[in-house]
Scaffold this motif. Structure first.
Motif, PDB file in Angstrom:
ATOM      1  N   GLY A  14       0.797  -1.219   0.000  1.00  0.00           N
ATOM      2  CA  GLY A  14       0.000   0.000   0.000  1.00  0.00           C
ATOM      3  C   GLY A  14       0.830   1.269   0.000  1.00  0.00           C
ATOM      4  N   MET A  15       2.134   1.129   0.180  1.00  0.00           N
ATOM      5  CA  MET A  15       2.971   2.330   0.270  1.00  0.00           C
ATOM      6  C   MET A  15       2.984   3.122  -1.042  1.00  0.00           C
ATOM      7  SD  MET A  15       7.015   2.729   1.164  1.00  0.00           S
ATOM      8  CE  MET A  15       7.043   2.310   2.899  1.00  0.00           C
ATOM      9  N   LEU A  49      -1.326   9.019  -3.550  1.00  0.00           N
ATOM     10  CA  LEU A  49      -2.578   9.620  -3.091  1.00  0.00           C
ATOM     11  C   LEU A  49      -2.352  10.696  -2.040  1.00  0.00           C
ATOM     12  CD1 LEU A  49      -4.810   6.441  -3.192  1.00  0.00           C
ATOM     13  CD2 LEU A  49      -5.124   8.511  -4.559  1.00  0.00           C
ATOM     14  N   SER A  50      -1.108  10.897  -1.631  1.00  0.00           N
ATOM     15  CA  SER A  50      -0.828  12.036  -0.746  1.00  0.00           C
ATOM     16  C   SER A  50      -0.899  13.344  -1.543  1.00  0.00           C
ATOM     17  CB  SER A  50       0.544  11.876  -0.096  1.00  0.00           C
ATOM     18  OG  SER A  50       1.577  12.049  -1.054  1.00  0.00           O
ATOM     19  N   VAL A  51      -0.866  13.248  -2.867  1.00  0.00           N
ATOM     20  CA  VAL A  51      -0.883  14.450  -3.714  1.00  0.00           C
ATOM     21  C   VAL A  51      -2.336  14.862  -3.985  1.00  0.00           C
ATOM     22  CG1 VAL A  51      -0.174  15.433  -5.930  1.00  0.00           C
ATOM     23  CG2 VAL A  51       1.274  13.727  -4.790  1.00  0.00           C
ATOM     24  N   PRO A  52      -2.710  16.101  -3.655  1.00  0.00           N
ATOM     25  CA  PRO A  52      -4.084  16.555  -3.906  1.00  0.00           C
ATOM     26  C   PRO A  52      -4.435  16.400  -5.384  1.00  0.00           C
ATOM     27  CG  PRO A  52      -2.881  18.184  -2.610  1.00  0.00           C
ATOM     28  CD  PRO A  52      -1.883  17.144  -3.034  1.00  0.00           C
ATOM     29  N   ALA A 106       0.589   3.276  -3.405  1.00  0.00           N
ATOM     30  CA  ALA A 106      -0.671   4.017  -3.541  1.00  0.00           C
ATOM     31  C   ALA A 106      -0.714   5.185  -2.564  1.00  0.00           C
ATOM     32  CB  ALA A 106      -1.853   3.076  -3.295  1.00  0.00           C
ATOM     33  N   ASP A 107      -0.284   4.944  -1.352  1.00  0.00           N
ATOM     34  CA  ASP A 107      -0.291   5.985  -0.321  1.00  0.00           C
ATOM     35  C   ASP A 107       0.508   7.210  -0.763  1.00  0.00           C
ATOM     36  OD1 ASP A 107      -0.532   7.247   2.233  1.00  0.00           O
ATOM     37  OD2 ASP A 107       1.440   6.464   2.754  1.00  0.00           O
ATOM     38  N   PHE A 112      -6.597   8.055  -9.861  1.00  0.00           N
ATOM     39  CA  PHE A 112      -6.449   6.751  -9.220  1.00  0.00           C
ATOM     40  C   PHE A 112      -7.786   6.027  -9.202  1.00  0.00           C
ATOM     41  CE2 PHE A 112      -5.904   3.609  -5.990  1.00  0.00           C
ATOM     42  CZ  PHE A 112      -4.558   3.297  -5.998  1.00  0.00           C
ATOM     43  N   LEU A 113      -7.865   4.897  -9.891  1.00  0.00           N
ATOM     44  CA  LEU A 113      -9.141   4.184  -9.913  1.00  0.00           C
ATOM     45  C   LEU A 113      -9.241   3.166  -8.780  1.00  0.00           C
ATOM     46  CD1 LEU A 113      -9.820   3.680 -13.736  1.00  0.00           C
ATOM     47  CD2 LEU A 113     -10.419   5.572 -12.240  1.00  0.00           C
ATOM     48  N   SER A 114      -8.381   2.165  -8.800  1.00  0.00           N
ATOM     49  CA  SER A 114      -8.462   1.121  -7.772  1.00  0.00           C
ATOM     50  C   SER A 114      -7.077   0.629  -7.422  1.00  0.00           C
ATOM     51  CB  SER A 114      -9.254  -0.100  -8.280  1.00  0.00           C
ATOM     52  OG  SER A 114     -10.541   0.281  -8.677  1.00  0.00           O
ATOM     53  N   GLY A 115      -6.944   0.192  -6.178  1.00  0.00           N
ATOM     54  CA  GLY A 115      -5.691  -0.400  -5.756  1.00  0.00           C
ATOM     55  C   GLY A 115      -5.951  -1.685  -5.002  1.00  0.00           C
TER      56      GLY A 115
END
Lengths: 413, 413
Positions: free
Chosen positions: A281-282, A288-291, A284-285, A297-300
């Motif tokens: 998950g790192m 996704l920290s970027v506004p 994606a994390d 991002f669709l799915s992880g």
């Protein structure tokens, strides 16, 4: 102009507080063209504060202190500065009035030690404080200047903006301009070796390299009389750097790799899905920290177990048995499985061994397979880090994925 | 023993890096009973480094430097220390061998500037570095001691633990024993107020509280001649603290909340699946940073879009339309969807607004719904943080999820 920052407060020497003030002030002073020679930190000890202030004044044109301006007994900055520059402390009427008004608004009585905050070295320019009760001040000592700012970062920054910056603008003749360049895939010493032809014999712009886990940073700074000359000199040097090591350069704006990748995905409306095993998950994390990344991002999927790889992403059981879960084929199956299910433009997958256990000769701890699936194309990469522990391995796996995705977006793979 | 910490590196004076090393070292030294007199920060300027080191050695029994041990031209710490203590630099054979082995493993050539890292002041005790290429060292100068540690915090801490702490234990006659307690759900001033009856009038053990985003830490330290007395005194004080604020205490071993939760899941063989929206993989990432979690973690979904919530976890489209994606019902549907699909003992979900955009009066930025599904039971929680920006919000959402899961595992919910 040469400056020294003196941070005063025992809590800093106990390690209770990290000295962010010194870094913030340094960065502001540097941009204003002031050379910071030293940061000195000293506790609430009159003798040591006195000695440090004298030393700072000896070598610097400007000394900025932070801390020790409050109302309590151990707040001694003003007393000691007055002593060092040999002037008496006198009561500042405007400060007394402001303090009285402040306590009246609060409905709290003003104690005698609050009055202490209105004492100022004679002839000081008072830095009235709109966001707190402790004013700062500026005193001149011959050719030199000493300034005292409060310790709480919010108040320190407010007084800097309000009083110090205008003073600096007037005083400094030169302007500094700098850019921070970020590199991936090259070590600090290799980078410096390649940059030697530019570094050697060049005094302006200056080039400084820094290393961080798995990444390198280069600062290119120029100090000129006219701002446009500094900007031009920096741009020119960056072009020379690009010629030598451009393949590793991913940002000239001090952006991190995940920010660069996220901005490209967002700007180009490319949709993404992720299938992570060892990074958990790192990856994606980070993205996704970027506004704004929610648009891209669709799915992880975080598929740690073999069963979840099979059930969630359709990686065949037989493939895992035959090739092993850490293999090129499984990475491909994960990426294609994610892309099909998410219907994303791109899917990226990773499967590897983060440690501390689970390594073997053919699948060492610190190694991972990365696959990127896009329309009609699949690319795979094997990445092997020096095994420096689970946290490090996961972090450099994530960086490697970001690098692969970045190059994919640039059509460099 | 009196100590001074000298941080060497122009990047610190430019404000590019905040000096966390000085705070960390100070805290460790303080616990060991060493008085830290000063932090000095100086750039990569030989004359100034020399002057500062001399001054530090004048006033202190122990000087610890950080930084400037790397392979590049501006790494000058060793050269200057050797000059200041008047010994030559000689090549350390073991370091050369380790560097050669390192570059052989990497298949990269060792450049001449890497060899520089094997030079050590004569008679120095070399601090071999298991987590990087720059070793540190200790040199004695008459009654005084100077130590050089690398600048990167990870390496600095590793060398401190491996070499400096044992040295300190031998030097200081008293034994220091301390524990760090961690709290969730109570602010620092409330915690301090509740602990006042113990803090006041107690000289040993000492009790120091620290605040960190959303969490509080308390250090209980005792310094006694005999180690067992210190251990006993600390244990006794911890029991008193537990009586007063035990409900907020989650670790007496300075473990972070995700470590506590992961260890419970592993120890009890409880399997977990996750369904994250606004935290974007951060929750899974935290848990999976703990070694051994692969046995417990079955599957994780990152379902940012409404479509992915529906397609991957079976959250009904109508429910999302009716209640909104940030709602108790959707959190429940995400958790049950994840639990059914992963066939895990427990599933946890989160849906909220991390910002900076997307908030509304009924769904403010900083608010999230958390659901936990286990056999025959579903619990839900609404958590609202003060909106201090996307990074902060995502991080406190993750902490809130960890707290909920921790209490679920303790049957406190």
């Amino acid at each position: 102009m040469k400056a020294t920052i003196v941070s005063i407060g025992t809590e800093l020497l106990f390690g209770q507080i990290v000295n962010t003030n010194a870094a913030w002030l340094s960065s502001e002073l540097q941009v204003a063209g002031v050379d910071v020679l030293y940061h000195f930190t000293v506790g609430d000890n009159p003798e040591r504060v006195r000695a440090i202030l004298k030393r700072a004044l000896d070598e610097s044109d400007l000394v900025i202190t932070t801390g020790g301006l409050g109302p309590t007994q151990d707040d001694l900055t003003k007393e000691i500065i007055a002593e060092v520059i040999d002037v008496p402390l006198i009561q500042d009427e405007k400060t007394i009035q402001e303090l009285e008004a402040f306590f009246l608004r609060r409905g709290a009585p003003m104690t005698e030690n609050n009055r202490k905050q209105a004492l100022m070295p004679e002839n000081a320019q008072v830095f009235y404080n709109p966001v707190g009760t402790a004013p700062g001040f500026l005193s001149e000592v011959g050719e030199k200047t000493i300034m005292a700012l409060p310790g709480p970062p919010r108040e320190m920054k407010a007084l800097f903006d309000l009083w110090v910056r205008p003073w600096l603008n007037e005083k400094t003749q030169a302007t500094i301009f700098y850019k921070i360049l970020r590199f991936y895939g090259i070590g600090e010493s290799a980078l410096e070796t390649k940059l030697l032809p530019i570094i050697e014999g060049q005094t302006d712009p200056t080039i400084a390299t820094y290393a961080k886990d798995g990444e390198c940073t280069v600062r290119v700074a120029s100090k000129r009389a006219r701002e446009e000359d500094a900007i031009y000199a920096v741009a020119e040097t960056i072009e020379k750097i690009r010629e030598l090591v451009g393949e590793y350069l991913y940002s000239t704006e001090n952006m991190e790799l995940h920010e660069v990748v996220a901005q490209k995905l967002i700007a180009r409306s490319v949709t993404l899905s992720t299938a992570e095993s060892c990074t958990g998950g790192m990856f994606a994390d980070r993205l996704l920290s970027v506004p704004g990344m929610s648009a891209s991002f669709l799915s992880g999927w975080i598929v740690y177990s073999n069963e979840s790889k099979t059930e969630l992403l359709g990686v065949s059981k037989e493939l895992i048995e035959k090739k092993g879960s850490v293999s090129e084929d499984v990475a491909i199956a994960m990426a294609t499985g994610a892309r099909t299910r998410a219907q994303s433009d791109i899917a990226i997958s990773v499967t590897g061994v983060a440690g501390p256990d689970g390594g073997s000769e053919s699948k060492p701890i610190g190694g991972c397979w990365i696959a990127v699936a896009s329309k009609g194309k699949i690319s795979t990469f094997y990445f092997e880090a020096r095994n420096l522990g689970r946290a490090y391995n996961r972090s450099v796996f994530t960086l490697a994925m970001l690098d692969v995705l970045n190059k994919t977006l640039d059509n460099k793979l």
